[in-house]
Structures are given as structure tokens and as C-alpha cells.
Design a protein around this motif. Structure first.
Motif, PDB file in Angstrom:
ATOM      1  N   VAL A  22       0.823  -1.142   0.093  1.00 10.58           N
ATOM      2  CA  VAL A  22      -0.032  -0.369  -0.355  1.00 10.58           C
ATOM      3  C   VAL A  22       1.038   1.579  -0.196  1.00 10.58           C
ATOM      4  N   TYR A  23       1.863   1.541   0.902  1.00 13.88           N
ATOM      5  CA  TYR A  23       2.476   3.352   0.918  1.00 13.88           C
ATOM      6  C   TYR A  23       3.822   2.664   0.070  1.00 13.88           C
ATOM      7  N   ASN A  24       4.834   1.827  -0.383  1.00 16.35           N
ATOM      8  CA  ASN A  24       5.560   1.958  -0.934  1.00 16.35           C
ATOM      9  C   ASN A  24       5.367   1.441  -2.778  1.00 16.35           C
ATOM     10  N   GLU A  25       3.897   0.719  -3.169  1.00 19.45           N
ATOM     11  CA  GLU A  25       3.664   0.515  -4.389  1.00 19.45           C
ATOM     12  C   GLU A  25       2.794   1.440  -5.632  1.00 19.45           C
ATOM     13  N   ILE A  26       1.427   1.609  -4.059  1.00 16.21           N
ATOM     14  CA  ILE A  26       0.257   1.602  -4.860  1.00 16.21           C
ATOM     15  C   ILE A  26      -0.048   3.596  -3.984  1.00 16.21           C
ATOM     16  N   LYS A  27       0.695   3.829  -2.923  1.00 12.19           N
ATOM     17  CA  LYS A  27       0.306   5.208  -2.510  1.00 12.19           C
ATOM     18  C   LYS A  27       1.477   6.283  -3.124  1.00 12.19           C
ATOM     19  N   PRO A  28       2.642   5.305  -3.648  1.00 13.65           N
ATOM     20  CA  PRO A  28       2.804   6.431  -5.023  1.00 13.65           C
ATOM     21  C   PRO A  28       2.748   7.053  -6.671  1.00 13.65           C
ATOM     22  N   VAL A  29       1.821   5.983  -6.745  1.00 10.94           N
ATOM     23  CA  VAL A  29       1.312   5.867  -7.691  1.00 10.94           C
ATOM     24  C   VAL A  29      -0.051   6.671  -8.099  1.00 10.94           C
ATOM     25  N   ALA A  53      -8.649   8.095 -19.658  1.00 12.25           N
ATOM     26  CA  ALA A  53      -7.852   8.189 -17.989  1.00 12.25           C
ATOM     27  C   ALA A  53      -8.624   8.851 -17.220  1.00 12.25           C
ATOM     28  N   ASP A  54      -9.906  10.045 -17.235  1.00 11.22           N
ATOM     29  CA  ASP A  54     -10.616  10.429 -16.065  1.00 11.22           C
ATOM     30  C   ASP A  54     -11.602   9.281 -15.761  1.00 11.22           C
ATOM     31  N   ILE A  55     -12.027   8.362 -16.767  1.00  9.09           N
ATOM     32  CA  ILE A  55     -12.555   7.416 -15.911  1.00  9.09           C
ATOM     33  C   ILE A  55     -12.743   6.861 -15.175  1.00  9.09           C
ATOM     34  N   HIS A  56     -11.198   6.327 -15.314  1.00  4.96           N
ATOM     35  CA  HIS A  56     -10.422   4.644 -15.452  1.00  4.96           C
ATOM     36  C   HIS A  56     -10.061   5.348 -13.626  1.00  4.96           C
ATOM     37  N   ALA A  57      -9.749   6.440 -13.779  1.00  9.52           N
ATOM     38  CA  ALA A  57      -9.231   7.544 -12.135  1.00  9.52           C
ATOM     39  C   ALA A  57     -10.665   6.955 -11.017  1.00  9.52           C
ATOM     40  N   THR A  58     -11.502   7.509 -11.882  1.00 11.82           N
ATOM     41  CA  THR A  58     -12.646   7.506 -10.832  1.00 11.82           C
ATOM     42  C   THR A  58     -13.166   5.894 -10.464  1.00 11.82           C
ATOM     43  N   ILE A  59     -12.886   5.341 -11.372  1.00 12.46           N
ATOM     44  CA  ILE A  59     -13.829   3.772 -10.922  1.00 12.46           C
ATOM     45  C   ILE A  59     -12.375   3.979  -9.694  1.00 12.46           C
ATOM     46  N   SER A  60     -10.953   4.663  -9.756  1.00 13.35           N
ATOM     47  CA  SER A  60      -9.927   2.963  -9.321  1.00 13.35           C
ATOM     48  C   SER A  60     -10.467   3.883  -7.633  1.00 13.35           C
ATOM     49  N   VAL A  61     -10.289   5.690  -8.009  1.00 15.27           N
ATOM     50  CA  VAL A  61      -9.526   5.738  -6.190  1.00 15.27           C
ATOM     51  C   VAL A  61     -10.975   4.759  -5.198  1.00 15.27           C
ATOM     52  N   LEU A  63     -11.225   2.344  -5.362  1.00 17.57           N
ATOM     53  CA  LEU A  63     -10.828   0.563  -5.163  1.00 17.57           C
ATOM     54  C   LEU A  63      -9.509   1.162  -4.329  1.00 17.57           C
ATOM     55  N   LEU A  64      -8.613   2.030  -5.056  1.00 19.59           N
ATOM     56  CA  LEU A  64      -7.149   2.002  -4.154  1.00 19.59           C
ATOM     57  C   LEU A  64      -7.162   2.218  -3.092  1.00 19.59           C
ATOM     58  N   ASN A  65      -7.747   3.486  -2.259  1.00 24.19           N
ATOM     59  CA  ASN A  65      -7.694   3.927  -1.241  1.00 24.19           C
ATOM     60  C   ASN A  65      -8.313   3.491  -0.073  1.00 24.19           C
TER      61      ASN A  65
END
Length: 103
Positions: A22-29, A53-61, A63-65
Motif C-alpha cells: 500500500v505505502y511503497n507501491e500504490i501510494k506513489p502511483v 483516463a479520467d473514467i479509469h481514475a474515478t473508478i479506481s479511487v 478501490l485503491l484508497n
């Protein structure tokens, strides 16, 4: 991926490995995405209109948080603004309703 880890690692090992990812791979991205949105200055990744790209980010927020600890409106205002903007878009909402939530 995490399900496999839970089967072979102790709970302490699992938590340590999860935090590492989470902190060393996902957070930097996530941080780089925030920087890209800030740099463009339009609220979108490319140009001034919604792209894939905007759609993908919106869906991912969401999931990644992980546990809500990686980002907030205070630490990543551009990502959250994009998420809020697209989530309020009628076309985006209609498309999102076509797919059942992941369980």
C-alpha cells in the motif's frame, strides 16, 4: 492476490506485507496521478474534456484508497474533485449502473 497471501502468511506477516504494498507501491502511483491532474489544471488528465483516463481514475479511487488511509480530499484534492465531477455526470452514472458492484 491478497487472498493467497492470507492463506500462507501469519496475520502479522500479512499486515506487514499489505502495508508495504500500500505505502511503497500504490501510494506513489496515486501521488503521481494527483500531480498530473494538478499540472494539467483543467480538472482532467488530458485537455479539458473527459477521457478514458479520467473514467479509469474515478473508478479506481475508491478501490485503491485502502481503508480510507491513502488519500483524502485534503491530500489529493484534484483526484477527489475529478471523482466527484464524474460521479455526478448523468452519463457516467448510467454506465456505472450497468455493472453490478464487485463483492
Amino acid at each position: 492476490m491478497f487472498d493467497k497471501w492470507q492463506k500462507i502468511l501469519t496475520p502479522d506477516q500479512f499486515e506487514k506485507e499489505l502495508n508495504n504494498v500500500v505505502y511503497n507501491e500504490i501510494k506513489p502511483v496515486i501521488d503521481k496521478h494527483e500531480q498530473a491532474l494538478a499540472k494539467n489544471g483543467t480538472g482532467f488528465y488530458v485537455g479539458d474534456k473527459m477521457t478514458l483516463a479520467d473514467i479509469h481514475a474515478t473508478i479506481s479511487v475508491p478501490l485503491l484508497n485502502h481503508k480510507g488511509i491513502l488519500m483524502s480530499k485534503e491530500t489529493h484534492p484534484h483526484l477527489f474533485a475529478l471523482h466527484d465531477k464524474l460521479s455526478a455526470n448523468e452519463t457516467f452514472q448510467a454506465e456505472a449502473k450497468r455493472y453490478p458492484p464487485m463483492s
